[in-house]
Structures are given as C-alpha cells and as structure tokens.
Write an enzyme that holds these catalytic residues in place. Structure first.
Site, short mmCIF file in Angstrom:
data_model
loop_
_atom_site.label_atom_id
_atom_site.label_comp_id
_atom_site.label_asym_id
_atom_site.label_seq_id
_atom_site.Cartn_x
_atom_site.Cartn_y
_atom_site.Cartn_z
CG HIS A 202 -2.00 1.02 1.13
ND1 HIS A 202 -1.77 2.35 1.42
CD2 HIS A 202 -3.30 0.93 0.75
CE1 HIS A 202 -2.89 3.02 1.22
NE2 HIS A 202 -3.83 2.19 0.81
CD GLU B 31 -5.37 2.50 -3.02
OE1 GLU B 31 -6.55 2.32 -2.71
OE2 GLU B 31 -4.43 2.22 -2.28
CB SER C 146 -11.79 8.77 -3.85
OG SER C 146 -10.74 9.50 -3.29
N GLY D 40 -11.21 2.56 1.29
CA GLY D 40 -10.62 3.06 2.53
C GLY D 40 -11.65 3.77 3.40
P1 PGA Z 1 -9.80 5.76 0.08
O1 PGA Z 1 -8.57 4.82 0.47
O2 PGA Z 1 -10.92 4.86 -0.36
O3 PGA Z 1 -10.13 6.49 1.35
O4 PGA Z 1 -9.34 6.65 -1.00
C1 PGA Z 1 -8.22 3.74 -0.31
C2 PGA Z 1 -6.91 3.15 0.15
O5 PGA Z 1 -6.01 3.92 0.50
O6 PGA Z 1 -6.77 1.93 0.17
#
Ligand code: PGA
Length: 259
Positions: free
Chosen positions: A98, A170, A219, A240
C-alpha cells in the site's frame, strides 16, 4: 463465474475497541439477511482487532484480512507480525505494498516481493497495490511506474500463485486522504487495467492472465463505484474511508451484487 472482490481497508481509522464494536454492531444490522453469490467481501482490520473480526468472518460470508505482514515467519524481530501468525488467526488475505506503507515506512518493491512470497507460503492471498503518485502522473510516467512495480514484486511468484494474486490499481493521488483534486476518470482506470492485463498476458499467457483479479482503489464510494469499478471492467474495489461507515460500505457491495 469469477466473483467480485470488495476489500475494506480500515487503515488506522477505527482506533479503539469501542469504535470497532460500534462498527461491528452497525455492520451486522446493515448486512442483515445479506447474501451474495457474486461478491466476496474482505475486511482488512488492524492486528489487535483480528480476533474480534474473526467472530463475524467465521459465521458469515465475510473474509478476514490484514493490512500488512512481515517478510520472515518468526524470529527476533521485535514488534513485527508475520504471515504465519496471521494465518493462525484465520487471516486469508493481506494488503501488501500500500502506498502509505511505501510513504511512511519506506517500503520498496523488493521488500514487498518478500512479503508476497511469505504470504503465499502461508496460504494467504496478497492484495498487491500498484499505482503512481501525482508527480509521476503529471510527467506521464504511470505506465513506467506500474510496470516496474509489477515486474519487481511478482518476480519470484510462481505461475501457480500468480493466478491467485489480487492486483489493485490505486493511483496515489486519487486516495481520499491525499486530498484528491479530482477522481480518476473511467478512461484512466480502463487504461491502467489494460496495461496490467497486457503485462500479465505477455508474461504468463492468456489463460493465467484471465484468472488474476484486478481491482481499483482510490476514493471509491457508493456514488462513483459504477463509474470507477464496474464500467471500467474492474473486478472489485479497495475501499478506505467509506469502509469505516458500515451502511455506506454495504451499499458498495450491493452495487456489485446488482451486476
Ligand atoms: P480511500 O482509500 O478509499 O479512502 O481513498 C483507499 C486506500 O487507500 O486503500
């Protein structure tokens, strides 16, 4: 039929036993009578709460995940948690690579590759995150960065395990905590998916490539999941912030289930 995979990444956002208990209570209510043949849901919780979560992942169709693991199984490594330990707690999935691990703990591709190796050794499926940062995006380096990450991290994974791997595209700039100026567009996500697919086909052949699940993170919420994950041909989502809100999180799962 391949199932969609929806992964909750709580990060360190639910930060006490009380908050976890409230989440679990609300999630039980929100997911009451929920059953899906189309979606698998993985709940990636911080280590101290694995046991609490294993209560629901044991009796329902939700699966238990962790957010990291160490690259050795055991030994004198104060403070670390190994894939072997996680397996013994009932963990079946682990998020690796990550961007927050790369950013705050300086994790590099080779270290992530070692963790992936240990996850597989312990029969835990790695959810491997790849993606470019804002600067790389602006300099048109997305392809280069993602390909390098894939090459380095998957280097030692045998063909048998490749097809079990979950790859998560991501883009770092699209993560909600990074204050995105904008969401990734469907086209950008589709392009990245095709790039990853092509890498897999070239390296492992069509059949193996077909079996690897590619999901999207950044997001994702119940309003944009259709655009970001479903229309783009992604096979799931890494969620997230919204995963900390049980009623909204379950709506994301339902969106996949309606497909
Ligand atoms: P987010 O985070 O959905 O808040 O953007 C995703 C993640 O970092 O795995």
């Amino acid at each position: 039929m391949k199932k969609y995979l929806v992964v909750a990444n709580f990060k360190m956002k639910l930060a006490s036993k009380n908050e976890i208990e409230t989440w679990l209570k609300n999630f039980s209510k929100a997911s009451k009578a929920f059953f899906s043949e189309k979606v698998e849901t993985v709940l990636c919780t911080p280590y101290p709460f694995l046991e609490k979560f294993s209560e629901i992942t044991k009796k329902d169709e939700f699966l238990l995940g962790a957010q990291n693991c160490f690259w050795e199984d055991e030994g004198a490594y104060t403070g670390e948690v190994s894939a072997k330990m996680l397996k013994s707690m009932g963990v079946d999935f682990v998020i690796l690579g990550h961007s927050e691990r790369r950013k705050y703990f300086d994790e590099q591709n080779l270290e992530i590759a070692r963790k992936v190796e240990k996850a597989f050794k312990n029969r835990i499926i790695p959810i491997i995150c790849v993606g470019e940062n804002r600067e790389e995006k602006e300099n048109d380096l997305t392809m280069k960065v993602v390909l390098k990450q894939l090459q380095d991290i998957l280097e030692k994974v045998g063909r048998g395990n490749i097809e079990k791997t979950i790859l998560c595209y991501e883009p770092i700039w699209a993560i909600s905590d990074n204050g995105p100026n904008r969401m990734s567009t469907s086209n950008e996500i589709m392009e990245a998916r095709l790039l990853i697919k092509k890498f897999l086909v070239d390296k492992y052949g069509q059949l193996t490539a077909e079996r690897v699940k590619i999901i999207y993170g950044g997001s994702v919420d119940n309003f944009n999941v259709e655009e970001t994950c479903i229309k783009t041909g992604m096979e799931g989502a890494l969620v997230g912030s919204v995963s900390t809100k049980p009623y909204e999180f379950i709506k994301i799962i339902e969106k996949f289930n309606e497909k």
